[in-house]
Design a protein around this motif. Structure first.
Motif, PDB file in Angstrom:
ATOM      1  N   THR A  15       5.885   0.185  11.177  1.00 38.40           N
ATOM      2  CA  THR A  15       6.105  -0.226   9.795  1.00 38.40           C
ATOM      3  C   THR A  15       4.763  -0.479   9.132  1.00 38.40           C
ATOM      4  N   VAL A  16       4.761  -0.405   7.830  1.00 37.32           N
ATOM      5  CA  VAL A  16       3.579  -0.764   7.052  1.00 37.32           C
ATOM      6  C   VAL A  16       3.977  -1.983   6.233  1.00 37.32           C
ATOM      7  N   PRO A  17       3.619  -3.198   6.687  1.00 37.26           N
ATOM      8  CA  PRO A  17       4.175  -4.410   6.100  1.00 37.26           C
ATOM      9  C   PRO A  17       3.800  -4.702   4.656  1.00 37.26           C
ATOM     10  N   ASP A  18       2.623  -4.306   4.192  1.00 36.75           N
ATOM     11  CA  ASP A  18       2.227  -4.710   2.852  1.00 36.75           C
ATOM     12  C   ASP A  18       2.293  -3.567   1.844  1.00 36.75           C
ATOM     13  N   ALA A  19       3.090  -2.552   2.112  1.00 41.65           N
ATOM     14  CA  ALA A  19       3.212  -1.430   1.183  1.00 41.65           C
ATOM     15  C   ALA A  19       4.678  -1.188   0.833  1.00 41.65           C
ATOM     16  N   PRO A  20       5.329  -2.153   0.140  1.00 48.39           N
ATOM     17  CA  PRO A  20       6.760  -2.005  -0.128  1.00 48.39           C
ATOM     18  C   PRO A  20       7.106  -0.825  -1.022  1.00 48.39           C
ATOM     19  N   LEU A  96       1.425  -1.242  12.004  1.00 48.29           N
ATOM     20  CA  LEU A  96       0.227  -0.818  11.294  1.00 48.29           C
ATOM     21  C   LEU A  96      -0.027  -1.790  10.161  1.00 48.29           C
ATOM     22  N   VAL A  97      -1.254  -2.240  10.010  1.00 46.13           N
ATOM     23  CA  VAL A  97      -1.603  -3.121   8.908  1.00 46.13           C
ATOM     24  C   VAL A  97      -1.906  -2.246   7.703  1.00 46.13           C
ATOM     25  N   GLY A  98      -1.126  -2.434   6.647  1.00 43.15           N
ATOM     26  CA  GLY A  98      -1.185  -1.531   5.505  1.00 43.15           C
ATOM     27  C   GLY A  98      -2.553  -1.393   4.879  1.00 43.15           C
ATOM     28  N   THR A 101      -4.747   1.002   6.696  1.00 41.16           N
ATOM     29  CA  THR A 101      -4.168   2.312   6.943  1.00 41.16           C
ATOM     30  C   THR A 101      -4.804   3.362   6.047  1.00 41.16           C
ATOM     31  N   GLN A 102      -5.238   4.463   6.650  1.00 41.59           N
ATOM     32  CA  GLN A 102      -5.762   5.592   5.893  1.00 41.59           C
ATOM     33  C   GLN A 102      -4.599   6.540   5.628  1.00 41.59           C
ATOM     34  N   ARG A 103      -4.480   6.983   4.376  1.00 43.96           N
ATOM     35  CA  ARG A 103      -3.387   7.887   4.013  1.00 43.96           C
ATOM     36  C   ARG A 103      -3.958   9.173   3.451  1.00 43.96           C
ATOM     37  N   HIS A 104      -3.372  10.290   3.850  1.00 41.51           N
ATOM     38  CA  HIS A 104      -3.751  11.555   3.238  1.00 41.51           C
ATOM     39  C   HIS A 104      -2.566  12.514   3.288  1.00 41.51           C
ATOM     40  N   THR A 105      -2.688  13.589   2.530  1.00 41.77           N
ATOM     41  CA  THR A 105      -1.611  14.567   2.408  1.00 41.77           C
ATOM     42  C   THR A 105      -2.052  15.889   3.015  1.00 41.77           C
ATOM     43  N   GLU A 106      -1.154  16.493   3.785  1.00 40.56           N
ATOM     44  CA  GLU A 106      -1.379  17.824   4.330  1.00 40.56           C
ATOM     45  C   GLU A 106      -0.327  18.757   3.753  1.00 40.56           C
ATOM     46  N   PHE A 107      -0.735  19.955   3.385  1.00 43.63           N
ATOM     47  CA  PHE A 107       0.209  20.958   2.906  1.00 43.63           C
ATOM     48  C   PHE A 107       0.369  22.032   3.970  1.00 43.63           C
ATOM     49  N   ASP A 153       6.586  11.647   5.489  1.00 42.77           N
ATOM     50  CA  ASP A 153       5.482  10.726   5.748  1.00 42.77           C
ATOM     51  C   ASP A 153       5.537  10.277   7.205  1.00 42.77           C
ATOM     52  N   ILE A 154       4.406  10.433   7.911  1.00 40.05           N
ATOM     53  CA  ILE A 154       4.328  10.041   9.316  1.00 40.05           C
ATOM     54  C   ILE A 154       3.133   9.120   9.481  1.00 40.05           C
ATOM     55  N   CYS A 155       3.327   7.984  10.175  1.00 41.81           N
ATOM     56  CA  CYS A 155       2.221   7.075  10.474  1.00 41.81           C
ATOM     57  C   CYS A 155       1.977   7.044  11.974  1.00 41.81           C
ATOM     58  N   PHE A 156       0.705   6.998  12.337  1.00 43.32           N
ATOM     59  CA  PHE A 156       0.315   6.971  13.741  1.00 43.32           C
ATOM     60  C   PHE A 156      -0.309   5.629  14.069  1.00 43.32           C
ATOM     61  N   PRO A 157      -0.293   5.213  15.339  1.00 49.97           N
ATOM     62  CA  PRO A 157      -0.889   3.927  15.731  1.00 49.97           C
ATOM     63  C   PRO A 157      -2.385   3.848  15.456  1.00 49.97           C
ATOM     64  N   SER A 158      -3.030   4.957  15.176  1.00 53.55           N
ATOM     65  CA  SER A 158      -4.459   4.948  14.872  1.00 53.55           C
ATOM     66  C   SER A 158      -4.728   4.553  13.421  1.00 53.55           C
ATOM     67  N   ASN A 159      -3.713   3.974  12.750  1.00 55.62           N
ATOM     68  CA  ASN A 159      -3.812   3.533  11.359  1.00 55.62           C
ATOM     69  C   ASN A 159      -4.051   4.681  10.390  1.00 55.62           C
ATOM     70  N   VAL A 160      -3.469   5.834  10.690  1.00 56.11           N
ATOM     71  CA  VAL A 160      -3.520   6.987   9.811  1.00 56.11           C
ATOM     72  C   VAL A 160      -2.094   7.368   9.456  1.00 56.11           C
ATOM     73  N   CYS A 161      -1.815   7.470   8.154  1.00 57.85           N
ATOM     74  CA  CYS A 161      -0.520   7.946   7.683  1.00 57.85           C
ATOM     75  C   CYS A 161      -0.733   9.287   6.997  1.00 57.85           C
TER      76      CYS A 161
END
Length: 171
Positions: A15-20, A96-98, A101-107, A153-161
């Protein structure tokens, strides 16, 4: 049917707790014996997509929540690294601490004429995809005014979504 209590199977909820606004609701079933990690990603409309990482065969399979179609792509170095973190994880739950967390988009472009017969796939991909068509995909720069088919959207334990978005490439 119940789950067998094999020591090689492990469920991890992420879960990403601080990103409602963009809540990630997913769990990962980790099969250490077979080197398989299966993500179940639940959307806000309560539909669940499946993303299966078959480490032995170097494949990722995406199955969207609202259809029988499967989409395949080859694993890359970063995919192996993320999966080995989960395979080596001893905890039952990972948070994961929001704000870290690094977020990026892949096409991923769905390749024209790349239909694969599900019967030719190894397990567990065969079972996951046996009800519908299967297509190969490849990474692309972006849809460039083409219609985006769907995103997961997929999040990994390495703090990457990662938001993985699919669209069809022209023939």
């Amino acid at each position: 049917k119940g789950f067998s209590k094999q020591s090689s199977l492990q469920v991890v909820r992420i879960t990403v707790p601080d990103a409602p606004a963009s809540l990630i609701n997913q769990s990962a079933l980790v099969d250490k014996h077979n080197n398989i990690v299966t993500y179940y990603v639940t959307s806000q409309t309560n539909h669940t997509s499946t993303v299966l990482f078959d480490i032995n065969h170097g494949l990722i399979c995406y199955k969207p929540d609202d259809q029988d179609t499967c989409f395949l792509r080859q694993m890359e170095t970063s995919d192996y690294e993320n999966m080995h973190v989960l395979l080596n994880e001893s905890q039952q739950q990972v948070w994961l601490v929001g704000n870290e967390t690094q977020r990026h988009t892949e096409f991923l472009g769905v390749l024209a004429g790349s239909h694969v017969k599900a019967s030719t796939l190894q397990e567990p991909l065969h079972t996951l995809c046996q009800q519908g068509p299967v297509y190969w995909t490849r990474k692309a720069d972006g849809p460039k005014e083409r219609l985006i088919y769907f995103c997961i959207d997929i999040c990994f334990p390495s703090n990457v979504c990662v938001s993985v978005c699919f669209y069809y490439l022209p023939e």
